[in-house]
Design an enzyme around this catalytic site. Structure first.
Site, short mmCIF file in Angstrom:
data_model
loop_
_atom_site.label_atom_id
_atom_site.label_comp_id
_atom_site.label_asym_id
_atom_site.label_seq_id
_atom_site.Cartn_x
_atom_site.Cartn_y
_atom_site.Cartn_z
N GLU A 1 55.91 14.34 43.61
CA GLU A 1 56.43 15.68 43.87
C GLU A 1 55.33 16.70 43.60
O GLU A 1 54.80 16.79 42.48
CB GLU A 1 57.64 15.96 42.97
CG GLU A 1 58.41 17.21 43.34
CD GLU A 1 59.12 17.13 44.69
OE1 GLU A 1 59.51 18.19 45.22
OE2 GLU A 1 59.30 16.01 45.24
N GLU B 1 52.87 24.72 49.84
CA GLU B 1 52.06 23.56 49.48
C GLU B 1 51.54 22.83 50.72
O GLU B 1 50.40 22.36 50.75
CB GLU B 1 52.89 22.62 48.60
CG GLU B 1 53.22 23.23 47.24
CD GLU B 1 54.62 22.93 46.74
OE1 GLU B 1 55.10 23.70 45.87
OE2 GLU B 1 55.25 21.98 47.22
N ASP C 1 63.21 20.37 43.55
CA ASP C 1 63.38 19.11 42.83
C ASP C 1 64.72 18.46 43.16
O ASP C 1 64.80 17.24 43.35
CB ASP C 1 63.28 19.36 41.32
CG ASP C 1 61.95 20.00 40.95
OD1 ASP C 1 60.91 19.44 41.31
OD2 ASP C 1 61.95 21.06 40.30
#
Length: 493
Positions: free
Chosen positions: A290, A320, A474
């Site tokens: 992750e 990201e 998450d």
């Protein structure tokens, strides 16, 4: 239209006549007239159609995980109003400016404004321990401040622990407050327990919230900490050592981004050690990595070159993904930012590039990476190398559904509180050749292929008034993994 109007007028005249001649109009007739007639009922909204379709699409895989080991970043999150805390710190609004590392309250203010005006999430390391502790104390005492389980590993562990069939091992710096807040189903090795907690400050802002000349286009948060235990990934070796006894079916790794703030000399050495440690795991079980917000292109490029090929799956968001491409001079690296909802074709180009350059899209490649779970506010994309994963339609839809539910703080979808922001039409690539695709609300996962990589796109029903944005990524990755199935012919099974 005039025929319907005439019909309605005749009906009204007939009812009026009948009532005039029969004052005791039968109760059942009144009841019938008060019911919504099938021909004039309003059409269901796109949000309602999609939410209903999810119930059919989201089915568990044939073979489910039994034991999942998660590590290694864990902390206590202190969640406060970003503007409120900065005002309490006697900081005035001004111009935004990004900082790779924060050294002062002024740096904090500038970085917060920089990301708030873009509506983007970010995470930074605060170098001055004493100043950070004073800010943390002010945050904890701020009216309405809330304490939560924090750190990607702990948050993923919490989400996985909501599934009774899963046994979850969590390794990371677990202090007394965090241990108290963790789900009782989570196993924490004694070596992970420490006397004090690591605190991260989460500065949240709402859509439309204004400070000085800056207005947030959407709700999001800015995270910062002075966290050396997580920053140096001190729990990594202990985490891997615990796997022999725990015998997981899946390993979830996070926290690499925390090392960035420790300086190049430290992360260069520590990353080599991390790669050697992860390599000990890779042949036994699949590993999901992750990712989180980073600013050092050299560091991101090192992760891409050294870590990605030895993990099986990665999860990341739009910032990201673009930074990954910028660090490795990949597709669309010239973009400074997405400028709104990321273009699906560009996202598809970068995902394919990652799997081709650092994954196993070539059957002759020695890399292990075969799956990328990309998430942004409006939609999610799962890109997988053919023959390695199953049940990905359900997995990407499950990730989208949990994003809607968790952001609104509910147990199920309330279609009055969400809105569809995903594009209804898009392309499989930004360049040529490209396929024109469309979103079908009754089957709300769009699938396309590029070479031997399959893409699955699911729209997100975006919460209109999100209660909390921290940990959404998450939860999305965890949910996607729960519904994913790895093909049994892979060598690590």
């Amino acid at each position: 239209m005039w025929q319907k109007a005439a019909g309605a007028a005749l009906l009204a005249l007939a009812v009026g006549y009948f009532y005039h001649t029969n004052p005791e109009l039968p109760e059942q007739v009144l009841q019938y007239l008060s019911l919504p007639h099938p021909s004039i009922q309003s059409e269901p909204t796109l949000e309602q159609v999609i939410a209903t379709a999810w119930e059919t699409l989201i089915t568990p895989p044939a073979h489910q995980w039994g034991r999942v080991a998660v590590g290694v970043n864990a902390c206590v999150d202190v969640v406060v109003s970003g503007i409120g805390l900065l005002q309490a710190l006697a900081v005035d609004p001004g111009m935004g400016r990004d900082h790779e590392v924060l050294h002062s309250k002024e740096d904090l203010k500038e970085a917060f404004i920089h990301y708030m005006e873009r509506g983007s999430a970010a995470e930074r390391f605060f170098t001055d321990k004493e100043v950070f502790q004073r800010i943390a104390q002010a945050a904890a005492e701020y009216p309405g401040a809330q304490l939560y389980v924090g750190g990607n590993a702990a948050l993923i562990g919490q989400k996985l622990a909501t599934y009774p069939q899963l046994m979850v091992l969590l390794c990371g710096p677990v202090g007394p407050k965090l241990h108290e807040m963790l789900d009782e189903q989570i196993v924490v090795p004694p070596e992970s327990l420490q006397e004090t907690d690591e605190y991260h400050l989460i500065l949240e802002y709402k859509a439309g919230e204004q400070w000085g000349a800056t207005q947030a286009p959407q709700a999001n948060r800015f995270i910062f900490s002075h966290d050396v235990s997580n920053g140096e990934m001190r729990a990594l070796e202990m985490f891997v050592a615990s796997l022999d006894e725990f015998q997981p079916d899946l390993v979830v790794l996070s926290g690499l981004h925390m090392m960035e703030g420790q300086g190049r000399q430290m992360w260069e050495q520590r990353l080599k050690e991390a790669v050697a440690t992860i390599a000990d795991v890779r042949n036994a079980v699949p590993v999901h990595l992750e990712l989180a917000s980073m600013t050092d292109k050299d560091y991101m490029n090192s992760i891409m070159q050294e870590v990605m090929p030895i993990v099986t799956s990665i999860g990341l968001n739009e910032q990201e993904l673009l930074f990954l491409s910028q660090a490795g001079t990949g597709p669309h690296a010239e973009l400074a930012s997405w400028g709104g909802i990321p273009d699906v074709g560009r996202v598809s180009d970068i995902l394919l590039w990652v799997l081709e350059q650092h994954g196993r899209s070539d059957p002759e490649s020695e890399a292990d990476l075969t799956r990328i779970h990309f998430h942004t506010l409006a939609y999610h994309v799962l890109a997988t190398v053919d023959g390695h994963w199953a049940n990905q339609v359900a997995a990407v839809a499950a990730g989208a559904r949990v994003a809607s539910i968790q952001a609104c703080g509910l147990q199920s979808i309330d279609t009055s509180k969400v809105v569809l922001k995903a594009p209804l039409e898009f392309h499989s690539s930004h360049g040529e050749p490209r396929e024109k695709l469309s979103l079908n609300p009754t089957e709300p996962v769009t699938v396309w292929h590029r070479g031997n990589v399959t893409f699955h796109l699911a729209p997100v029903l975006v919460c209109k008034q999100p209660l909390r944005t921290v940990g959404l990524g998450d939860a999305i990755s965890a949910e996607g993994l729960v519904y994913s199935e790895i093909r049994p012919q892979l060598p690590f099974l």
